[in-house]
Design an enzyme around this catalytic site. Structure first.
Site, PDB file in Angstrom:
ATOM      1  N   GLY A 170      66.048  16.938  34.932  1.00 31.79           N
ATOM      2  CA  GLY A 170      66.528  16.875  36.318  1.00 31.79           C
ATOM      3  C   GLY A 170      65.357  16.790  37.279  1.00 31.79           C
TER       4      GLY A 170
ATOM      5  N   ARG B 182      67.190  12.158  30.930  1.00 31.91           N
ATOM      6  CA  ARG B 182      67.384  13.179  29.886  1.00 31.91           C
ATOM      7  C   ARG B 182      67.519  12.413  28.577  1.00 31.91           C
ATOM      8  NH1 ARG B 182      68.239  17.999  32.477  1.00 31.91           N
ATOM      9  NH2 ARG B 182      69.303  17.924  34.485  1.00 31.91           N
TER      10      ARG B 182
ATOM     11  N   ASP C 214      62.554  23.029  30.562  1.00 33.84           N
ATOM     12  CA  ASP C 214      62.331  23.445  29.168  1.00 33.84           C
ATOM     13  C   ASP C 214      62.558  22.325  28.147  1.00 33.84           C
ATOM     14  OD1 ASP C 214      65.015  23.552  29.680  1.00 33.84           O
ATOM     15  OD2 ASP C 214      65.355  25.502  28.744  1.00 33.84           O
TER      16      ASP C 214
ATOM     17  N   THR D 195      61.425  22.003  38.058  1.00 35.99           N
ATOM     18  CA  THR D 195      62.892  22.116  38.016  1.00 35.99           C
ATOM     19  C   THR D 195      63.332  23.023  39.157  1.00 35.99           C
ATOM     20  OG1 THR D 195      64.776  23.115  36.843  1.00 35.99           O
ATOM     21  CG2 THR D 195      62.621  23.900  36.194  1.00 35.99           C
TER      22      THR D 195
ATOM     23  N   ASP E  84      65.714  24.978  39.034  1.00 27.29           N
ATOM     24  CA  ASP E  84      66.364  26.184  38.490  1.00 27.29           C
ATOM     25  C   ASP E  84      65.465  27.422  38.437  1.00 27.29           C
ATOM     26  OD1 ASP E  84      68.589  24.675  38.194  1.00 27.29           O
ATOM     27  OD2 ASP E  84      68.666  24.725  36.009  1.00 27.29           O
TER      28      ASP E  84
ATOM     29  N   ASP F 299      63.724  28.459  36.013  1.00 25.28           N
ATOM     30  CA  ASP F 299      64.077  29.172  34.784  1.00 25.28           C
ATOM     31  C   ASP F 299      63.044  29.012  33.666  1.00 25.28           C
ATOM     32  OD1 ASP F 299      64.522  26.486  34.391  1.00 25.28           O
ATOM     33  OD2 ASP F 299      66.436  26.735  33.363  1.00 25.28           O
TER      34      ASP F 299
ATOM     35  N   ARG G 127      78.761  29.304  57.196  1.00 26.15           N
ATOM     36  CA  ARG G 127      79.019  30.574  57.875  1.00 26.15           C
ATOM     37  C   ARG G 127      79.624  30.342  59.275  1.00 26.15           C
ATOM     38  NH1 ARG G 127      77.232  35.854  57.787  1.00 26.15           N
ATOM     39  NH2 ARG G 127      75.980  35.588  55.928  1.00 26.15           N
TER      40      ARG G 127
ATOM     41  N   ARG H 293      87.435  33.158  57.543  1.00 26.08           N
ATOM     42  CA  ARG H 293      87.760  32.794  56.162  1.00 26.08           C
ATOM     43  C   ARG H 293      86.767  33.365  55.158  1.00 26.08           C
ATOM     44  NH1 ARG H 293      89.160  26.514  57.380  1.00 26.08           N
ATOM     45  NH2 ARG H 293      91.427  26.704  57.247  1.00 26.08           N
TER      46      ARG H 293
ATOM     47  N   ARG I 109      71.884  26.142  35.804  1.00 23.65           N
ATOM     48  CA  ARG I 109      72.684  26.021  34.582  1.00 23.65           C
ATOM     49  C   ARG I 109      72.719  27.320  33.808  1.00 23.65           C
ATOM     50  NH1 ARG I 109      70.886  20.827  31.864  1.00 23.65           N
ATOM     51  NH2 ARG I 109      68.995  21.934  32.420  1.00 23.65           N
TER      52      ARG I 109
ATOM     53  N   GLY J  26      72.772  36.234  53.405  1.00 26.24           N
ATOM     54  CA  GLY J  26      73.655  37.356  53.766  1.00 26.24           C
ATOM     55  C   GLY J  26      75.010  37.322  53.076  1.00 26.24           C
ATOM     56  N   ALA J  27      75.048  36.804  51.838  1.00 20.00           N
ATOM     57  CA  ALA J  27      76.332  36.738  51.121  1.00 20.00           C
ATOM     58  C   ALA J  27      76.808  38.145  50.748  1.00 20.00           C
ATOM     59  CB  ALA J  27      76.168  35.895  49.862  1.00 20.00           C
TER      60      ALA J  27
HETATM   61  O1  F6P Z   1      68.129  21.467  35.558  1.00 21.84           O
HETATM   62  C1  F6P Z   1      68.357  21.240  36.885  1.00 21.84           C
HETATM   63  C2  F6P Z   1      69.798  20.985  37.149  1.00 21.84           C
HETATM   64  O2  F6P Z   1      69.902  20.575  38.499  1.00 21.84           O
HETATM   65  C3  F6P Z   1      70.734  22.149  36.873  1.00 21.84           C
HETATM   66  O3  F6P Z   1      70.762  23.096  37.905  1.00 21.84           O
HETATM   67  C4  F6P Z   1      72.051  21.425  36.694  1.00 21.84           C
HETATM   68  O4  F6P Z   1      72.921  22.170  35.888  1.00 21.84           O
HETATM   69  C5  F6P Z   1      71.642  20.173  36.000  1.00 21.84           C
HETATM   70  O5  F6P Z   1      70.301  19.941  36.353  1.00 21.84           O
HETATM   71  C6  F6P Z   1      72.470  18.953  36.347  1.00 21.84           C
HETATM   72  O6  F6P Z   1      71.994  17.888  35.599  1.00 21.84           O
HETATM   73  P1  F6P Z   1      72.454  16.397  35.753  1.00 21.84           P
HETATM   74  O7  F6P Z   1      71.911  15.889  37.049  1.00 21.84           O
HETATM   75  O8  F6P Z   1      71.843  15.702  34.585  1.00 21.84           O
HETATM   76  O9  F6P Z   1      73.942  16.409  35.761  1.00 21.84           O
END
Ligand code: F6P
Length: 319
Positions: A11, A72, A103, A125, A127, A129, A154, A162, A171, A185-186
């Site tokens: 991504g 990918r 990763d 990325t 994420d 992660d 908001r 609401r 992910r 502020g959720a």
């Molecule tokens: O890994 C980054 C990410 O944006 C994730 O947050 C998300 O789940 C995924 O890629 C979406 O991937 P794609 O654009 O291939 O659907």
């Protein structure tokens, strides 16, 4: 090393271009030829490789996406496919590769290193992660995009009194949801790292309504459940109506923040240094504002940890 290459994979993330620019310029600064591999590992296999010069990476530092394109390629797990990539690299005389991605991209970098082409991973990325780094390139920009969206939602949530559910990316990791939830502020943040409890969420919503709250914001990381699904569960249990916003790929685009540009420049440059020191099989990262590098196999085997203190804090602050 006299010839290296750079690719972006998985991504895309804002700041990848700034990292590509850093790799190209740092390599040329050290009199090393640098090649761009277009289209991630898929482009590598098909030989979509071009030499880059200083001008190739001009005017990209502020642009989202990746000029090298991304893809990918799950098949890159297979040795046969990896060997095709090695063949292309050898044909072009490329001795080392900087791989910018998440990763999945790191697994490819590890495999290529194992086949005799030293690679260095750069964490790119949204994420956040990846272990071995506190921040990945793109995370800060994505976070700011989400906060901007929460602020806008908001406004309308307040006008209509609401409850909104905002589904964000991530992910397997709740970093975006957690930090955006705290900064936005959720009242409730739902992340993969912690079990969620619909009765408890409904009780918090009711308590808020009783004390005259005009609106509520619930942030859910896509890796746990979909926003519409959470909305359905809340309706069934408490009869509270919700509106759902799924932010989606808007989170992956946009001009990188200053933080991401600086991070990408530092990490990209360090990755080149590691290749020139002949230290393939490493992944660069940032820890307490110091650029570090770790064994890519170790990075892949470790679980990225989220700071659950932030979740506790957000609960305390949104009573
Ligand atoms: O890994 C980054 C990410 O944006 C994730 O947050 C998300 O789940 C995924 O890629 C979406 O991937 P794609 O654009 O291939 O659907």
């Amino acid at each position: 090393m006299k010839k290296i290459a750079v690719l972006t994979s998985g991504g895309d993330a804002p700041g990848m271009n700034a990292a590509v620019r850093a790799v190209v310029r740092k390599a040329i600064y050290h009199n090393v030829e640098v090649f761009g591999i277009f289209g991630g590992y898929a482009g590598l296999i098909s030989g979509n490789i071009e030499q880059l010069n200083l001008g190739s990476v001009g005017d990209i530092i502020h642009r989202g996406g990746t000029m090298l394109l991304s893809a990918r390629l799950p098949e890159f797990k297979e040795e046969e496919v990896q060997l095709k990539a090695v063949e292309q690299l050898k044909k072009a005389g490329i001795e080392g590769v900087v791989v910018i991605g998440g990763d999945g991209s790191y697994r490819g970098a590890k495999a290529l290193t194992g086949h005799g082409i030293p690679c260095v991973g750069v964490p790119g990325t949204i994420d956040n992660d990846i272990s071995g780094t506190q921040y990945t390139i793109g995370y800060d920009t994505a976070l700011n995009t989400v906060i901007d969206a929460i602020d806008k939602i908001r406004d309308t949530a307040t006008s209509h009194e609401r409850t909104f559910i905002i589904e964000v990316m991530g992910r397997d990791a709740g970093d975006i949801a957690l930090s955006a939830g705290l900064a936005g502020g959720a009242e409730t943040i739902i992340i993969p790292e912690e079990n969620y409890n619909i009765p408890e969420i409904c009780a918090r919503l009711k308590k808020g309504q009783e004390r005259g709250k005009k609106h509520s914001i619930i942030i859910v990381a896509e890796g746990v459940a979909s926003g519409p699904d959470i909305g359905k569960q809340i309706k069934e249990l408490s009869n509270i109506d919700t509106r759902v916003s799924v932010l989606g790929h808007i989170q992956r685009g946009g001009s990188p923040s200053a933080f991401d540009r600086v991070l990408a420049s530092r990490l990209g440059a360090r990755a080149v240094e590691l290749l020139l020191e002949n230290r393939g099989g490493r992944a660069v990262g940032i820890q307490n504002n110091v650029i570090v590098d770790s064994d890519i196999t170790k990075v892949l085997s470790e679980i990225h940890h989220i700071d659950l203190d932030l979740l506790r804090l957000s609960k305390e602050l949104s009573i």
